[in-house]
Write a protein that holds these residues in place. Structure first.
Motif, PDB file in Angstrom:
ATOM      1  N   SER A  55     -37.080  31.973  47.757  1.00  0.00           N
ATOM      2  CA  SER A  55     -37.157  30.627  48.307  1.00  0.00           C
ATOM      3  C   SER A  55     -36.684  29.599  47.290  1.00  0.00           C
ATOM      4  O   SER A  55     -37.094  29.627  46.136  1.00  0.00           O
ATOM      5  CB  SER A  55     -38.605  30.342  48.724  1.00  0.00           C
ATOM      6  OG  SER A  55     -38.708  29.065  49.278  1.00  0.00           O
ATOM      7  N   GLY A  56     -35.776  28.726  47.721  1.00  0.00           N
ATOM      8  CA  GLY A  56     -35.232  27.703  46.835  1.00  0.00           C
ATOM      9  C   GLY A  56     -34.005  28.159  46.060  1.00  0.00           C
ATOM     10  O   GLY A  56     -33.456  27.397  45.278  1.00  0.00           O
ATOM     11  N   GLU A  57     -33.559  29.397  46.289  1.00  0.00           N
ATOM     12  CA  GLU A  57     -32.378  29.934  45.610  1.00  0.00           C
ATOM     13  C   GLU A  57     -31.304  30.277  46.636  1.00  0.00           C
ATOM     14  O   GLU A  57     -31.589  30.447  47.813  1.00  0.00           O
ATOM     15  CB  GLU A  57     -32.738  31.214  44.829  1.00  0.00           C
ATOM     16  CG  GLU A  57     -33.754  31.001  43.744  1.00  0.00           C
ATOM     17  CD  GLU A  57     -34.157  32.284  43.043  1.00  0.00           C
ATOM     18  OE1 GLU A  57     -34.572  32.186  41.875  1.00  0.00           O
ATOM     19  OE2 GLU A  57     -34.064  33.385  43.644  1.00  0.00           O
ATOM     20  N   GLY A  58     -30.070  30.414  46.167  1.00  0.00           N
ATOM     21  CA  GLY A  58     -28.968  30.756  47.044  1.00  0.00           C
ATOM     22  C   GLY A  58     -27.962  31.647  46.352  1.00  0.00           C
ATOM     23  O   GLY A  58     -28.020  31.844  45.136  1.00  0.00           O
ATOM     24  N   VAL A  59     -27.038  32.189  47.139  1.00  0.00           N
ATOM     25  CA  VAL A  59     -25.981  33.036  46.601  1.00  0.00           C
ATOM     26  C   VAL A  59     -24.703  32.782  47.404  1.00  0.00           C
ATOM     27  O   VAL A  59     -24.737  32.614  48.615  1.00  0.00           O
ATOM     28  CB  VAL A  59     -26.385  34.534  46.624  1.00  0.00           C
ATOM     29  CG1 VAL A  59     -26.614  35.043  48.036  1.00  0.00           C
ATOM     30  CG2 VAL A  59     -25.395  35.397  45.883  1.00  0.00           C
ATOM     31  N   GLU A  60     -23.579  32.734  46.692  1.00  0.00           N
ATOM     32  CA  GLU A  60     -22.274  32.475  47.310  1.00  0.00           C
ATOM     33  C   GLU A  60     -21.523  33.788  47.508  1.00  0.00           C
ATOM     34  O   GLU A  60     -21.546  34.659  46.639  1.00  0.00           O
ATOM     35  CB  GLU A  60     -21.452  31.551  46.413  1.00  0.00           C
ATOM     36  CG  GLU A  60     -20.095  31.211  46.968  1.00  0.00           C
ATOM     37  CD  GLU A  60     -19.303  30.291  46.042  1.00  0.00           C
ATOM     38  OE1 GLU A  60     -18.225  29.856  46.473  1.00  0.00           O
ATOM     39  OE2 GLU A  60     -19.747  30.037  44.912  1.00  0.00           O
ATOM     40  N   ILE A  61     -20.854  33.897  48.648  1.00  0.00           N
ATOM     41  CA  ILE A  61     -20.028  35.062  48.973  1.00  0.00           C
ATOM     42  C   ILE A  61     -18.597  34.575  49.150  1.00  0.00           C
ATOM     43  O   ILE A  61     -18.318  33.734  50.014  1.00  0.00           O
ATOM     44  CB  ILE A  61     -20.489  35.745  50.289  1.00  0.00           C
ATOM     45  CG1 ILE A  61     -21.995  35.982  50.323  1.00  0.00           C
ATOM     46  CG2 ILE A  61     -19.688  37.019  50.521  1.00  0.00           C
ATOM     47  CD1 ILE A  61     -22.514  36.992  49.365  1.00  0.00           C
TER      48      ILE A  61
ATOM     49  N   ARG B 111     -15.734  31.542  53.301  1.00  0.00           N
ATOM     50  CA  ARG B 111     -16.586  31.508  52.110  1.00  0.00           C
ATOM     51  C   ARG B 111     -17.962  31.139  52.629  1.00  0.00           C
ATOM     52  O   ARG B 111     -18.109  30.214  53.425  1.00  0.00           O
ATOM     53  CB  ARG B 111     -16.093  30.461  51.119  1.00  0.00           C
ATOM     54  CG  ARG B 111     -16.981  30.305  49.880  1.00  0.00           C
ATOM     55  CD  ARG B 111     -16.349  29.383  48.851  1.00  0.00           C
ATOM     56  NE  ARG B 111     -15.059  29.906  48.403  1.00  0.00           N
ATOM     57  CZ  ARG B 111     -14.895  30.826  47.444  1.00  0.00           C
ATOM     58  NH1 ARG B 111     -15.955  31.332  46.840  1.00  0.00           N
ATOM     59  NH2 ARG B 111     -13.703  31.238  47.109  1.00  0.00           N
ATOM     60  N   GLN B 112     -19.002  31.866  52.165  1.00  0.00           N
ATOM     61  CA  GLN B 112     -20.345  31.628  52.665  1.00  0.00           C
ATOM     62  C   GLN B 112     -21.309  31.331  51.527  1.00  0.00           C
ATOM     63  O   GLN B 112     -21.134  31.800  50.406  1.00  0.00           O
ATOM     64  CB  GLN B 112     -20.861  32.848  53.436  1.00  0.00           C
ATOM     65  CG  GLN B 112     -20.062  33.143  54.694  1.00  0.00           C
ATOM     66  CD  GLN B 112     -20.675  34.253  55.492  1.00  0.00           C
ATOM     67  OE1 GLN B 112     -20.798  35.373  55.022  1.00  0.00           O
ATOM     68  NE2 GLN B 112     -21.078  33.941  56.711  1.00  0.00           N
ATOM     69  N   PHE B 113     -22.336  30.562  51.876  1.00  0.00           N
ATOM     70  CA  PHE B 113     -23.440  30.308  50.953  1.00  0.00           C
ATOM     71  C   PHE B 113     -24.735  30.554  51.709  1.00  0.00           C
ATOM     72  O   PHE B 113     -24.968  29.950  52.763  1.00  0.00           O
ATOM     73  CB  PHE B 113     -23.402  28.879  50.405  1.00  0.00           C
ATOM     74  CG  PHE B 113     -24.451  28.626  49.373  1.00  0.00           C
ATOM     75  CD1 PHE B 113     -24.343  29.166  48.097  1.00  0.00           C
ATOM     76  CD2 PHE B 113     -25.573  27.861  49.671  1.00  0.00           C
ATOM     77  CE1 PHE B 113     -25.311  28.944  47.135  1.00  0.00           C
ATOM     78  CE2 PHE B 113     -26.555  27.639  48.718  1.00  0.00           C
ATOM     79  CZ  PHE B 113     -26.419  28.175  47.449  1.00  0.00           C
TER      80      PHE B 113
END
Length: 117
Positions: A76-82, A53-55
């Motif tokens: 910038s300042g945001e993320g997404v989970e895989i 699992r990645q972020f």
């Protein structure tokens, strides 16, 4: 292991793709935390991971992340989970360098299956 301050100046470095850089900030059998730099116009091959699992968290720049054939713009300042098994591809379509933090649990190296277009 005693605590220590770590940065890209002291971390284990590797290169990948077309002039992209990675630094292992944390590298254990349970989790990897990697800082990556992607120059403008670079991308990785579409792939998925069986177990990891990645972020992906954007430190600087703009990440285009294709997940299961849907594109997301991550700033910038945001993320997404895989999630494990999800097909994905990271791209830097901007004109500026991209810096991202990638957390993988368990580690994703050796758990990658490249996909054909």
């Amino acid at each position: 292991m005693p605590a220590k301050v770590i940065s890209t100046a002291s971390a284990e470095h590797y290169t990948w793709g077309n002039q992209c850089d990675g630094w292992f900030l944390v590298r254990t059998p349970q989790v990897n935390i990697i800082e990556e730099r992607m120059p403008p116009g670079t991308s990785e091959a579409r792939h998925h991971h069986v177990h990891a699992r990645q972020f992906f968290f954007v430190l600087e720049g703009e990440l285009t992340m294709e997940i299961e054939h849907h594109e997301f713009t991550v700033r910038s300042g945001e993320g997404v989970e895989i999630a494990p098994g999800q097909s994905h591809q990271a791209m830097n379509r901007s004109q500026a360098p991209l810096r991202i933090m990638v957390t993988s649990q368990p580690p994703s190296h050796g758990d990658r299956i490249d996909e054909k277009l």
